[in-house]
Write an enzyme that holds these catalytic residues in place. Structure first.
Site, short mmCIF file in Angstrom:
data_model
loop_
_atom_site.label_atom_id
_atom_site.label_comp_id
_atom_site.label_asym_id
_atom_site.label_seq_id
_atom_site.Cartn_x
_atom_site.Cartn_y
_atom_site.Cartn_z
N ARG A 70 65.63 16.17 -43.72
CA ARG A 70 66.61 15.89 -44.77
C ARG A 70 67.05 14.44 -44.70
O ARG A 70 67.23 13.90 -43.60
CB ARG A 70 67.84 16.78 -44.62
N GLU A 118 75.44 28.94 -30.37
CA GLU A 118 75.97 29.50 -31.62
C GLU A 118 76.01 31.02 -31.58
O GLU A 118 76.92 31.64 -32.11
CB GLU A 118 75.13 29.01 -32.80
N ASN A 129 70.63 36.54 -37.30
CA ASN A 129 70.56 35.32 -38.11
C ASN A 129 69.35 35.48 -39.02
O ASN A 129 68.21 35.35 -38.59
CB ASN A 129 70.41 34.10 -37.19
N HIS A 177 77.33 24.02 -39.63
CA HIS A 177 77.20 24.05 -38.16
C HIS A 177 78.52 24.43 -37.50
O HIS A 177 78.78 24.03 -36.36
CB HIS A 177 76.77 22.68 -37.59
N ARG A 207 75.26 35.81 -38.85
CA ARG A 207 75.48 34.41 -39.21
C ARG A 207 75.38 34.29 -40.74
O ARG A 207 74.38 34.69 -41.34
CB ARG A 207 74.42 33.53 -38.58
#
Ligand code: AMP
Length: 398
Positions: free
Chosen positions: A239, A384, A7, A178, A89
């Site tokens: 955010r 993940e 990742n 996601h 990823r």
């Protein structure tokens, strides 16, 4: 099969070696502050309980990180870490990728063409892939996209009500993110509920530093809270989530902010951090609220209210709901967020088991609704990396 999962962000590279059948992490590590004066690394052979920690040279970055990672994997004391494939990823696959893809020139060109949609993420992801191709020349490498799981959204769910030409000519639509997390917890939820995936109807709520929820009908994503970018939807650590787009014009025209400043304000200085003026970290905010900090209380109240509203609106995109699922650092560990959401969502037919909610998480799956609850609530730790590793293995086998 052992898969190396990479990742790659702009200044960090996270990796793990995952044994796909058992789901065990054999190794994991992080290179951070890449390209800075003091890049550092931590490498762990989990299976052998050994660790190495240190720093790279000033200004060294992804290339040197992958160099070191390749050396680490080849060390005789790490001979349990022989990998068969690499899974990367990738954040944005646009409309081009509805699933994982073997990395070749064609895939790389297609990912590059999606870079305009994710200028912060795709270029770093691609850099990692290119360097990894140089280092692991003999291994098949697969790209797994955050957006792919949501490619099942219908036009009603993914179109913005703006001139259609902007979608047609420029791909401006909702994509959702996601995906690996929503997909992983969906398959776990089906297993826990004892239902075939194709008959599983749930809302998955990923609450970490980034937050998103998805409506899953018959095992497929039919709606989600994130959009063209990961800025839309729920309140997040830094955010804003949903807001009146008129605010952007106001900040630009009336307050004289530049587009870069507005971007940074909405992506990096808003959400829990912006409202609390204290922190983006849930643990710190819970502590501050318990100590009487009014801004922390306010930030948490807005976070909880908007979470419940978004989950309720996702329910309208589905014909049937079996369960809602909490995951991510907050979803798995913060009983207060879960109970606040469940109280506001009781009208969906969810009856919380307060004791179960209090003791849930801690790395384990568990129901937090009563046995008689019409709609169940479940905590499922996400994974993940395992999802990326499994998709990589499956793609190679196909
Ligand atoms: P993630 O991005 O999934 O690692 O999640 C990060 C968020 O999870 C941060 O806001 C953390 O404060 C929150 N978090 C992690 N552990 C806990 C915990 N035990 N209780 C409450 N929040 C937690």
């Amino acid at each position: 099969m052992n898969v190396l999962v990479i990742n790659c962000g702009s200044s960090s590279l996270k990796f793990s070696v995952v044994e796909t059948e058992s789901g065990k992490d054999l190794a994991k590590g992080l290179f951070d502050r890449l390209g800075s004066k003091t890049p550092g690394y931590k490498l762990k052979n989990v299976e052998r309980s050994t660790e190495a920690e240190g720093s790279l040279g000033e200004g060294e970055a992804h290339e040197q990180a992958l160099d070191l990672l390749a050396r680490f994997l080849n060390q005789p004391e790490n001979d349990n870490l022989v990998v068969t494939a690499v899974g990367h990823r990738m954040v944005h696959g646009g409309e081009k990728f509805t699933g994982a893809a073997l990395i070749n020139d064609e895939t790389l060109a297609a990912v590059e063409s999606c870079s305009a949609l994710a200028p912060l993420h795709n270029p770093s992801n691609l850099l990692g892939v290119r360097k990894s191709l140089e280092h692991f020349t003999d291994l098949p490498q697969v790209a797994v996209f955050d957006t792919a799981f949501h490619q099942t959204l219908s036009k009603e769910a993914y179109l913005y009500p703006i001139p259609l030409e902007l979608y047609r000519e420029h791909g401006i639509r909702r994509y959702g993110f996601h995906g690996s997390s929503h997909k992983y917890v969906t398959s776990e939820a089906a297993r826990i509920l004892g239902k075939p995936l194709a008959e599983t109807n749930i809302i998955t709520i990923h609450l970490g530093n980034g937050c998103s929820a998805a409506a899953i009908e018959n095992g497929r994503s039919v709606d989600t809270t994130m959009g063209l970018t990961p800025l839309e939807g729920l309140v997040m650590g830094t955010r804003s989530g949903d807001l009146d787009p008129g605010i952007i014009f106001h900040l630009y025209r009336s307050l004289g902010m530049s587009m870069e400043e507005i971007d940074a304000t909405l992506n990096k200085k808003s959400g829990l951090l912006g409202l609390s003026e204290l922190s983006n970290d849930m643990r710190e905010l819970r502590q501050a609220a318990a100590d009487g900090n009014e801004n922390a209380k306010l930030a948490l109240a807005v976070f909880e209210r908007r979470l419940a509203k978004s989950v309720a609106s996702l329910r309208a995109s589905m014909s049937k709901l079996d369960a809602i699922v909490f995951t991510g650092g907050i979803g798995e560990n913060d009983a207060v967020t879960r109970s606040a959401a469940l109280r506001q969502l009781a009208f969906l037919g969810i009856e919380m088991d307060a004791d179960a909610n209090q003791s849930a998480g801690r790395g384990k799956n568990g129901f937090i609704s009563t046995e008689s609850s019409k709609v169940k609530a479940i905590v499922i730790p996400t994974n993940e990396e395992l999802m990326i590793a499994r998709e990589t293995a499956q793609h190679i086998a196909d």
